[in-house]
Design a protein around this motif. Structure first.
Motif, PDB file in Angstrom:
ATOM      1  N   ALA A  15      52.710  38.521  33.571  1.00  0.00           N
ATOM      2  CA  ALA A  15      52.333  38.142  32.504  1.00  0.00           C
ATOM      3  C   ALA A  15      51.447  36.612  33.069  1.00  0.00           C
ATOM      4  CB  ALA A  15      51.612  38.165  30.841  1.00  0.00           C
ATOM      5  N   VAL A  16      52.740  35.917  33.196  1.00  0.00           N
ATOM      6  CA  VAL A  16      52.269  34.923  34.256  1.00  0.00           C
ATOM      7  C   VAL A  16      51.530  34.584  35.336  1.00  0.00           C
ATOM      8  CG1 VAL A  16      53.145  32.821  35.037  1.00  0.00           C
ATOM      9  CG2 VAL A  16      53.525  33.326  32.997  1.00  0.00           C
ATOM     10  N   VAL A  17      51.583  35.379  36.326  1.00  0.00           N
ATOM     11  CA  VAL A  17      51.471  36.012  37.405  1.00  0.00           C
ATOM     12  C   VAL A  17      50.749  36.336  37.673  1.00  0.00           C
ATOM     13  CG1 VAL A  17      52.091  37.413  39.482  1.00  0.00           C
ATOM     14  CG2 VAL A  17      54.200  36.302  38.353  1.00  0.00           C
ATOM     15  N   LEU A  18      50.404  37.769  36.209  1.00  0.00           N
ATOM     16  CA  LEU A  18      49.036  38.022  36.140  1.00  0.00           C
ATOM     17  C   LEU A  18      47.814  36.826  36.545  1.00  0.00           C
ATOM     18  CD1 LEU A  18      47.441  40.613  36.366  1.00  0.00           C
ATOM     19  CD2 LEU A  18      47.858  41.231  34.045  1.00  0.00           C
ATOM     20  N   SER A  19      48.722  36.349  35.112  1.00  0.00           N
ATOM     21  CA  SER A  19      47.047  35.205  34.945  1.00  0.00           C
ATOM     22  C   SER A  19      47.176  34.243  36.062  1.00  0.00           C
ATOM     23  CB  SER A  19      47.484  34.758  33.386  1.00  0.00           C
ATOM     24  OG  SER A  19      48.053  35.815  32.535  1.00  0.00           O
ATOM     25  N   ALA A  20      47.833  34.200  36.381  1.00  0.00           N
ATOM     26  CA  ALA A  20      47.686  33.046  37.311  1.00  0.00           C
ATOM     27  C   ALA A  20      47.000  33.711  38.332  1.00  0.00           C
ATOM     28  CB  ALA A  20      49.108  32.478  38.120  1.00  0.00           C
ATOM     29  N   ALA A  21      47.031  34.988  39.145  1.00  0.00           N
ATOM     30  CA  ALA A  21      45.874  35.392  40.301  1.00  0.00           C
ATOM     31  C   ALA A  21      45.261  35.807  39.204  1.00  0.00           C
ATOM     32  CB  ALA A  21      46.264  37.422  40.123  1.00  0.00           C
ATOM     33  N   ILE A  22      44.883  36.509  38.425  1.00  0.00           N
ATOM     34  CA  ILE A  22      43.054  36.312  37.872  1.00  0.00           C
ATOM     35  C   ILE A  22      42.722  34.584  37.670  1.00  0.00           C
ATOM     36  CG2 ILE A  22      41.777  36.398  35.889  1.00  0.00           C
ATOM     37  CD1 ILE A  22      44.079  38.503  34.949  1.00  0.00           C
ATOM     38  N   ALA A  23      43.500  33.634  37.231  1.00  0.00           N
ATOM     39  CA  ALA A  23      43.003  32.477  37.285  1.00  0.00           C
ATOM     40  C   ALA A  23      43.264  32.178  39.169  1.00  0.00           C
ATOM     41  CB  ALA A  23      44.127  31.210  37.187  1.00  0.00           C
ATOM     42  N   ARG A  24      43.416  32.427  40.065  1.00  0.00           N
ATOM     43  CA  ARG A  24      42.628  32.380  41.376  1.00  0.00           C
ATOM     44  C   ARG A  24      41.309  32.953  41.794  1.00  0.00           C
ATOM     45  NH1 ARG A  24      46.333  30.200  44.599  1.00  0.00           N
ATOM     46  NH2 ARG A  24      45.977  30.048  47.385  1.00  0.00           N
ATOM     47  N   LEU A  25      41.805  34.284  41.174  1.00  0.00           N
ATOM     48  CA  LEU A  25      40.541  34.521  41.645  1.00  0.00           C
ATOM     49  C   LEU A  25      38.985  34.121  40.629  1.00  0.00           C
ATOM     50  CD1 LEU A  25      41.845  38.290  42.077  1.00  0.00           C
ATOM     51  CD2 LEU A  25      41.073  37.390  43.736  1.00  0.00           C
ATOM     52  N   VAL A  26      39.185  33.497  39.612  1.00  0.00           N
ATOM     53  CA  VAL A  26      37.873  33.707  38.838  1.00  0.00           C
ATOM     54  C   VAL A  26      37.370  32.319  38.265  1.00  0.00           C
ATOM     55  CG1 VAL A  26      37.053  34.115  36.264  1.00  0.00           C
ATOM     56  CG2 VAL A  26      38.059  35.792  37.329  1.00  0.00           C
ATOM     57  N   LEU A  27      38.924  31.461  38.568  1.00  0.00           N
ATOM     58  CA  LEU A  27      38.103  29.957  37.698  1.00  0.00           C
ATOM     59  C   LEU A  27      37.723  28.925  39.257  1.00  0.00           C
ATOM     60  CD1 LEU A  27      41.602  28.485  36.043  1.00  0.00           C
ATOM     61  CD2 LEU A  27      39.105  29.936  35.366  1.00  0.00           C
ATOM     62  N   PRO A  28      37.917  29.263  40.578  1.00  0.00           N
ATOM     63  CA  PRO A  28      37.291  28.366  41.475  1.00  0.00           C
ATOM     64  C   PRO A  28      35.996  28.876  41.428  1.00  0.00           C
ATOM     65  CG  PRO A  28      38.932  29.501  42.021  1.00  0.00           C
ATOM     66  CD  PRO A  28      39.251  30.444  40.673  1.00  0.00           C
ATOM     67  N   GLY A  29      35.396  28.095  41.547  1.00  0.00           N
ATOM     68  CA  GLY A  29      33.228  28.039  41.327  1.00  0.00           C
ATOM     69  C   GLY A  29      32.673  28.048  39.622  1.00  0.00           C
ATOM     70  N   LEU A  30      33.768  29.137  38.571  1.00  0.00           N
ATOM     71  CA  LEU A  30      33.671  28.787  37.443  1.00  0.00           C
ATOM     72  C   LEU A  30      32.643  28.065  36.514  1.00  0.00           C
ATOM     73  CD1 LEU A  30      33.889  31.096  35.107  1.00  0.00           C
ATOM     74  CD2 LEU A  30      35.321  30.089  34.461  1.00  0.00           C
ATOM     75  N   SER A  31      32.681  26.292  37.364  1.00  0.00           N
ATOM     76  CA  SER A  31      32.113  25.484  36.553  1.00  0.00           C
ATOM     77  C   SER A  31      30.727  24.959  36.978  1.00  0.00           C
ATOM     78  CB  SER A  31      33.035  24.174  36.347  1.00  0.00           C
ATOM     79  OG  SER A  31      33.316  23.706  37.930  1.00  0.00           O
ATOM     80  N   SER A  32      31.021  25.871  38.024  1.00  0.00           N
ATOM     81  CA  SER A  32      29.339  25.530  39.047  1.00  0.00           C
ATOM     82  C   SER A  32      28.070  26.327  38.775  1.00  0.00           C
ATOM     83  CB  SER A  32      29.407  26.531  40.272  1.00  0.00           C
ATOM     84  OG  SER A  32      27.839  25.926  41.331  1.00  0.00           O
ATOM     85  N   ALA A  33      27.009  25.466  38.476  1.00  0.00           N
ATOM     86  CA  ALA A  33      25.924  25.449  37.580  1.00  0.00           C
ATOM     87  C   ALA A  33      25.192  26.143  38.279  1.00  0.00           C
ATOM     88  CB  ALA A  33      25.204  24.267  37.349  1.00  0.00           C
ATOM     89  N   ARG A  34      25.358  26.183  39.915  1.00  0.00           N
ATOM     90  CA  ARG A  34      24.557  27.210  40.674  1.00  0.00           C
ATOM     91  C   ARG A  34      24.374  28.198  40.937  1.00  0.00           C
ATOM     92  NH1 ARG A  34      22.604  23.930  44.344  1.00  0.00           N
ATOM     93  NH2 ARG A  34      24.057  21.769  44.814  1.00  0.00           N
ATOM     94  N   ALA A  35      25.597  29.154  40.069  1.00  0.00           N
ATOM     95  CA  ALA A  35      26.057  30.503  39.385  1.00  0.00           C
ATOM     96  C   ALA A  35      24.365  31.154  38.281  1.00  0.00           C
ATOM     97  CB  ALA A  35      27.411  30.484  38.834  1.00  0.00           C
ATOM     98  N   VAL A  36      24.235  32.497  39.147  1.00  0.00           N
ATOM     99  CA  VAL A  36      23.357  33.140  37.918  1.00  0.00           C
ATOM    100  C   VAL A  36      24.219  33.796  37.119  1.00  0.00           C
ATOM    101  CG1 VAL A  36      21.379  34.702  38.416  1.00  0.00           C
ATOM    102  CG2 VAL A  36      21.351  33.036  40.196  1.00  0.00           C
ATOM    103  N   PRO A  37      23.852  33.518  36.122  1.00  0.00           N
ATOM    104  CA  PRO A  37      24.595  34.649  34.553  1.00  0.00           C
ATOM    105  C   PRO A  37      24.432  35.661  34.791  1.00  0.00           C
ATOM    106  CG  PRO A  37      22.794  33.345  33.774  1.00  0.00           C
ATOM    107  CD  PRO A  37      22.730  32.673  35.340  1.00  0.00           C
ATOM    108  N   PRO A  38      25.474  37.172  34.963  1.00  0.00           N
ATOM    109  CA  PRO A  38      25.376  38.185  34.796  1.00  0.00           C
ATOM    110  C   PRO A  38      24.299  38.644  33.956  1.00  0.00           C
ATOM    111  CG  PRO A  38      27.587  37.297  34.003  1.00  0.00           C
ATOM    112  CD  PRO A  38      26.904  36.357  34.557  1.00  0.00           C
TER     113      PRO A  38
END
Length: 544
Positions: A15-38
């Motif tokens: 679970a920790v590894v999976l969470s880390a993998a998801i975080a590594r994929l999802v979190l980078p850039g998540l704070s950016s206001a440049r993104a367009v909401p889905p």
């Protein structure tokens, strides 16, 4: 027991590894206001936004009347407090608004989906996790803002958009639009657009003057009149000969209630020397009918309908009748600024087709143009030589005659900002003069206001104009749209460049200025000296 502990540890590590993998994929850039909401986030947020407003608050209706004072107050509040994010027209297309997450919404589309009470609630309380703050304004001020969001100025995108032309569609006539668009159709039917050309046999009240009163200029009878043209400033009369119509040699001056001779001399229009000096040899087909009808066929001289019908502005409608969706009809309000304005410029301008003569005849309207095509391929605006006063232009390029609103408007700053003809005029008709969307200064104040970014940069309108607030001198049009363009005799229409014409231009170039149009007993020199006494006016602007 140890097996369960071991299994739990394995699951925990996974679970920790999976969470880390998801975080590594999802979190980078998540704070950016440049993104367009889905879309799913937009849908969820929209539902939550509606549901978050207490029912009692959502049920409130605006207690204020939509009068000029409340609209002007709402516009001023909007420009002062909201325009930094939403833009002066509510589009959200600003440096701040377009850089937020979520983007500042286009209020022209968002506001109609909300009740008055919902808009009031969001202004008063703000919207959490967005850029929308809570405003500590008096209730009346908030209701004035709510009112303004219902009367936002209509502007078009200055970026090129797809034309929206519908392949294979053909013309069907305005009556086909009535069943689905009844309210708009009923208003249009009463407008001058729908009644510029009328058959006196079908409309006995179409002829304004009393033809029973003898006049030496009138050498025809009612039976000679196949069509009447116009009703506001002048009325002309067309006689049918074969499959052509020809203008009779007099016109009725509506303003002065008198007959005037009608004949276009060689010096009065580019086409006049190219036709014999006889009205009965100047057919209206090449010179008039293309703008006074829908789908005029130069080969057969047939029309889908007379007058400015729905398809003149929306293009052929057969595909939309078969499948009534946005994709099957052209809506000028969704076109870019150039194409949107060309909807009106095609007829409200002076020019000529670049391919003249066409079939051996010289045409005074854009032959072959229909909505969805590029007007400049079918029409060239009348040329102007700076410093030269002609029948069509003053020396500075302002139009000299009527039916040149397009020639004027394309020179204006408002045109470059995406303002369109129908930002100010309702082409479907209303009871206001010239079908303006709002009467008086109320229209101008939807974008402009004292002390706002768009100006005027003064404490009040009166401080800007140096005239009493309720006087003719404080009317926006008095200075920025002077009535100097001739339609008939001394009857003038308003300029549409929106430039202030300085008195110095009258002295050096002979262009009428706004000051002495009102102060008719004064000279341009007097007006020039008066302006020099206004401390808020630059002395360097006192020039033509």
């Amino acid at each position: 027991m140890r097996r369960w502990i071991a299994a739990g540890m394995v699951v925990g590590v996974a679970a920790v590894v999976l969470s880390a993998a998801i975080a590594r994929l999802v979190l980078p850039g998540l704070s950016s206001a440049r993104a367009v909401p889905p879309r799913i986030e937009v849908a969820a947020a929209t539902w939550l936004l509606h549901a978050s407003v207490p029912p009692a608050a959502a049920a409130q209706s605006n207690p204020l009347a939509a009068d000029e004072a409340n609209l002007a107050a709402g516009a001023a509040l909007f420009q002062q407090n909201c325009a930094v994010c939403h833009g002066y027209a509510g589009t959200g297309d600003t440096r701040i608004g377009s850089g937020e997450y979520p983007r500042a919404p286009d209020l022209r589309h968002a506001a109609p989906e909300l009740s008055d009470g919902e808009i009031f609630y969001h202004i008063r309380n703000g919207i959490r996790n967005t850029g929308m703050p809570a405003w500590d304004l008096p209730d009346r001020a908030i209701w004035q803002l709510v009112l303004f969001t219902r009367h936002l100025p209509m502007v078009a995108s200055v970026q090129p958009q797809a034309s929206g032309s519908v392949a294979g569609a053909h013309y069907v006539g305005s009556a086909a639009c009535a069943s689905c668009h009844r309210e708009i159709f009923d208003r249009w039917q009463k407008s001058r657009m729908a009644n510029v050309v009328r058959d006196p046999r079908a409309h006995p009240d179409a002829i304004i003057p009393d033809l029973g009163k003898p006049d030496p200029l009138v050498t025809f009878t009612r039976d000679d009149i196949a069509f009447v043209y116009g009703s506001r400033w002048k009325q002309r009369y067309f006689k049918r000969v074969g499959d052509d119509f020809f203008p009779l040699p007099v016109q009725w001056d509506v303003t002065h209630h008198r007959w005037r001779r009608y004949f276009v001399p060689d010096t009065a229009d580019w086409w006049a020397p190219l036709y014999p000096p006889d009205n009965m040899q100047r057919p209206t087909g090449p010179l008039c009918d293309g703008c006074h009808s829908v789908n005029y066929d130069i080969a057969t001289k047939a029309v889908t309908e007379w007058n400015v019908g729905c398809e003149r502005c929306h293009g052929p409608g057969s595909a939309h009748i078969a499948q009534p969706t946005r994709a099957t009809i052209i809506n000028p309000a969704r076109l870019d600024a150039v194409a949107a304005n060309d909807t009106c410029i095609q007829c409200h301008s002076q020019g000529r087709p670049p391919g003249n003569p066409i079939g051996g005849k010289y045409y005074d309207w854009p032959v072959g143009f229909q909505m969805g095509r590029h007007l400049a391929d079918f029409w060239s605006l009348e040329e102007h030589r700076p410093g030269e006063t002609t029948f069509t232009h003053f020396a500075d390029g302002t139009a000299h005659k009527n039916r040149m609103q397009g020639n004027d408007f394309v020179q204006s700053l408002m045109y470059t900002r995406g303002v369109t003809c129908f930002s100010c005029h309702d082409p479907h008709g209303n009871d206001n003069v010239a079908m303006l969307r709002e009467p008086g200064n109320g229209l101008c104040l939807t974008c402009h206001g004292a002390g706002t970014q768009n100006g005027p940069h003064a404490a009040s309108i009166a401080a800007h104009t140096h005239h009493a607030a309720d006087s003719p001198g404080s009317a926006c049009t008095a200075c920025h749209m002077p009535a100097i363009e001739q339609t008939l005799g001394d009857v003038m229409v308003h300029a549409h460049t929106f430039r202030f014409i300085w008195p110095a231009a009258t002295e050096t170039l002979g262009i009428p200025n706004a000051c002495t149009l009102c102060h008719r007993d004064r000279t341009a020199a007097w007006a020039r000296n008066a302006l020099r006494g206004w401390a808020d006016r630059s002395p360097w602007r006192d020039a033509p």
